[in-house]
Design a protein around this motif. Structure first.
Motif, PDB file in Angstrom:
ATOM      1  N   GLN A  11     -11.073   9.577 -10.444  1.00  0.00           N
ATOM      2  CA  GLN A  11     -10.478  10.875 -10.730  1.00  0.00           C
ATOM      3  C   GLN A  11      -9.164  10.963  -9.965  1.00  0.00           C
ATOM      4  O   GLN A  11      -9.011  10.359  -8.899  1.00  0.00           O
ATOM      5  CB  GLN A  11     -11.409  12.004 -10.297  1.00  0.00           C
ATOM      6  N   ARG A  12      -8.231  11.720 -10.513  1.00  0.00           N
ATOM      7  CA  ARG A  12      -6.914  11.835  -9.863  1.00  0.00           C
ATOM      8  C   ARG A  12      -7.047  12.281  -8.412  1.00  0.00           C
ATOM      9  O   ARG A  12      -6.368  11.756  -7.533  1.00  0.00           O
ATOM     10  CB  ARG A  12      -6.043  12.827 -10.618  1.00  0.00           C
ATOM     11  N   SER A  13      -7.924  13.250  -8.165  1.00  0.00           N
ATOM     12  CA  SER A  13      -8.079  13.771  -6.806  1.00  0.00           C
ATOM     13  C   SER A  13      -8.610  12.696  -5.848  1.00  0.00           C
ATOM     14  O   SER A  13      -8.332  12.752  -4.652  1.00  0.00           O
ATOM     15  CB  SER A  13      -9.000  14.985  -6.802  1.00  0.00           C
ATOM     16  N   SER A  14      -9.359  11.732  -6.354  1.00  0.00           N
ATOM     17  CA  SER A  14      -9.862  10.642  -5.514  1.00  0.00           C
ATOM     18  C   SER A  14      -8.779   9.610  -5.233  1.00  0.00           C
ATOM     19  O   SER A  14      -8.797   8.948  -4.199  1.00  0.00           O
ATOM     20  CB  SER A  14     -11.036   9.942  -6.194  1.00  0.00           C
ATOM     21  N   LEU A  15      -7.842   9.471  -6.165  1.00  0.00           N
ATOM     22  CA  LEU A  15      -6.779   8.475  -5.998  1.00  0.00           C
ATOM     23  C   LEU A  15      -5.732   8.916  -4.986  1.00  0.00           C
ATOM     24  O   LEU A  15      -5.187   8.084  -4.259  1.00  0.00           O
ATOM     25  CB  LEU A  15      -6.115   8.192  -7.347  1.00  0.00           C
ATOM     26  N   VAL A  16      -5.460  10.200  -4.899  1.00  0.00           N
ATOM     27  CA  VAL A  16      -4.372  10.700  -4.043  1.00  0.00           C
ATOM     28  C   VAL A  16      -4.513  10.257  -2.588  1.00  0.00           C
ATOM     29  O   VAL A  16      -3.560   9.727  -2.011  1.00  0.00           O
ATOM     30  CB  VAL A  16      -4.226  12.232  -4.172  1.00  0.00           C
ATOM     31  N   PRO A  17      -5.681  10.417  -1.937  1.00  0.00           N
ATOM     32  CA  PRO A  17      -5.761   9.962  -0.541  1.00  0.00           C
ATOM     33  C   PRO A  17      -5.594   8.453  -0.384  1.00  0.00           C
ATOM     34  O   PRO A  17      -5.083   7.982   0.631  1.00  0.00           O
ATOM     35  CB  PRO A  17      -7.143  10.415  -0.069  1.00  0.00           C
ATOM     36  N   ILE A  18      -6.000   7.702  -1.391  1.00  0.00           N
ATOM     37  CA  ILE A  18      -5.818   6.245  -1.355  1.00  0.00           C
ATOM     38  C   ILE A  18      -4.322   5.926  -1.394  1.00  0.00           C
ATOM     39  O   ILE A  18      -3.819   5.119  -0.604  1.00  0.00           O
ATOM     40  CB  ILE A  18      -6.559   5.573  -2.532  1.00  0.00           C
ATOM     41  N   LEU A  19      -3.610   6.572  -2.315  1.00  0.00           N
ATOM     42  CA  LEU A  19      -2.164   6.360  -2.409  1.00  0.00           C
ATOM     43  C   LEU A  19      -1.460   6.841  -1.145  1.00  0.00           C
ATOM     44  O   LEU A  19      -0.512   6.197  -0.689  1.00  0.00           O
ATOM     45  CB  LEU A  19      -1.601   7.065  -3.643  1.00  0.00           C
ATOM     46  N   ASP A  20      -1.914   7.953  -0.581  1.00  0.00           N
ATOM     47  CA  ASP A  20      -1.340   8.454   0.674  1.00  0.00           C
ATOM     48  C   ASP A  20      -1.428   7.394   1.761  1.00  0.00           C
ATOM     49  O   ASP A  20      -0.449   7.112   2.464  1.00  0.00           O
ATOM     50  CB  ASP A  20      -2.069   9.713   1.155  1.00  0.00           C
ATOM     51  N   ARG A  21      -2.622   6.795   1.900  1.00  0.00           N
ATOM     52  CA  ARG A  21      -2.839   5.784   2.937  1.00  0.00           C
ATOM     53  C   ARG A  21      -1.969   4.562   2.685  1.00  0.00           C
ATOM     54  O   ARG A  21      -1.361   4.008   3.604  1.00  0.00           O
ATOM     55  CB  ARG A  21      -4.317   5.393   2.973  1.00  0.00           C
ATOM     56  N   MET A  22      -1.904   4.111   1.431  1.00  0.00           N
ATOM     57  CA  MET A  22      -1.114   2.917   1.124  1.00  0.00           C
ATOM     58  C   MET A  22       0.375   3.187   1.304  1.00  0.00           C
ATOM     59  O   MET A  22       1.111   2.299   1.736  1.00  0.00           O
ATOM     60  CB  MET A  22      -1.440   2.417  -0.279  1.00  0.00           C
ATOM     61  N   GLU A  23       0.807   4.395   0.995  1.00  0.00           N
ATOM     62  CA  GLU A  23       2.213   4.727   1.209  1.00  0.00           C
ATOM     63  C   GLU A  23       2.520   4.766   2.705  1.00  0.00           C
ATOM     64  O   GLU A  23       3.543   4.244   3.154  1.00  0.00           O
ATOM     65  CB  GLU A  23       2.538   6.070   0.553  1.00  0.00           C
TER      66      GLU A  23
END
Length: 161
Positions: A80-92
Motif C-alpha cells: 500500500q502507498r502508506s506502507s511504501l512511504v517510510p521505506i522510501l523515507d529511510r532509503m532517501e
C-alpha cells in the motif's frame, strides 16, 4: 508442584515439524517458507548493506524505471502507498534514492536511484544471483524455466485477488 515440562521427541533438529493435515498440501505455505528461507540466505551474505537488501526488488525497479511515481512503485511491489512511504523515507535518508515533485501534481513524487543506490543494487544483485544458484542446485534448465513461469502465474493470480 507438578512440572509442566514436556519430553521432546528424539528427532533430528533439521527435520521439519509436522503440519496439521489441512495445511500439509498448501502451496501458499510452501511459498512462504521458501521466501523466508531464501531471504535468510540472502541476508546472511549481505550484512554490509544495513537493510538495503530487504528492498532489492524495489531498488531494482527504481533503477530500471527512473522517475516512476511512488504509487506505481507501491503497486509493483504489492505494498500500500502508506506502507511504501517510510521505506522510501529511510532509503532517501541513506542516500540510496531521491524523490522529486511531479510537474503538474503537487501531491505526487517521482523516484530516482542515486549513483550510490545503483552501486548497491549492482552489488546486491550479484549476491542475490549467487544465492539463487544455490537455491536452484539440482534443477535442470527446463525445470528452472517452468518454475519461473509457474511462479509468474501464481503472482498474476494473487494480484487479481
Amino acid at each position: 508442584m507438578q512440572s509442566t515440562a514436556v519430553k521432546i521427541a528424539d528427532e533430528p533438529v533439521e527435520a521439519p515439524l509436522k503440519l496439521q493435515a489441512a495445511l500439509e498440501p498448501s502451496i501458499n505455505f510452501r511459498l512462504r517458507m521458501a521466501q523466508i528461507l531464501a531471504y535468510k540466505s540472502f541476508e546472511a551474505v549481505t550484512p554490509d548493506h544495513s537493510g538495503a537488501a530487504r528492498y532489492l526488488g524495489l531498488l531494482s525497479i527504481v533503477c530500471e524505471n527512473p522517475g516512476m511515481p511512488q504509487h506505481r512503485l507501491a503497486e509493483a511491489v504489492g505494498l500500500q502507498r502508506s506502507s511504501l512511504v517510510p521505506i522510501l523515507d529511510r532509503m532517501e535518508k541513506n542516500g540510496v534514492l531521491e524523490r522529486r515533485a511531479v510537474d503538474g501534481d503537487r501531491r505526487a513524487n517521482a523516484v530516482w536511484a542515486t549513483p550510490h543506490g545503483e552501486a548497491i543494487v549492482a552489488d546486491l544483485s550479484d549476491k542475490a544471483n549467487l544465492v539463487e544458484e544455490q537455491t536452484l542446485a539440482g534443477f535442470s534448465d527446463e525445470e528452472i524455466v517452468l518454475l519461473r513461469e509457474m511462479l509468474d502465474r501464481v503472482i498474476t493470480n494473487l494480484r487479481a485477488l
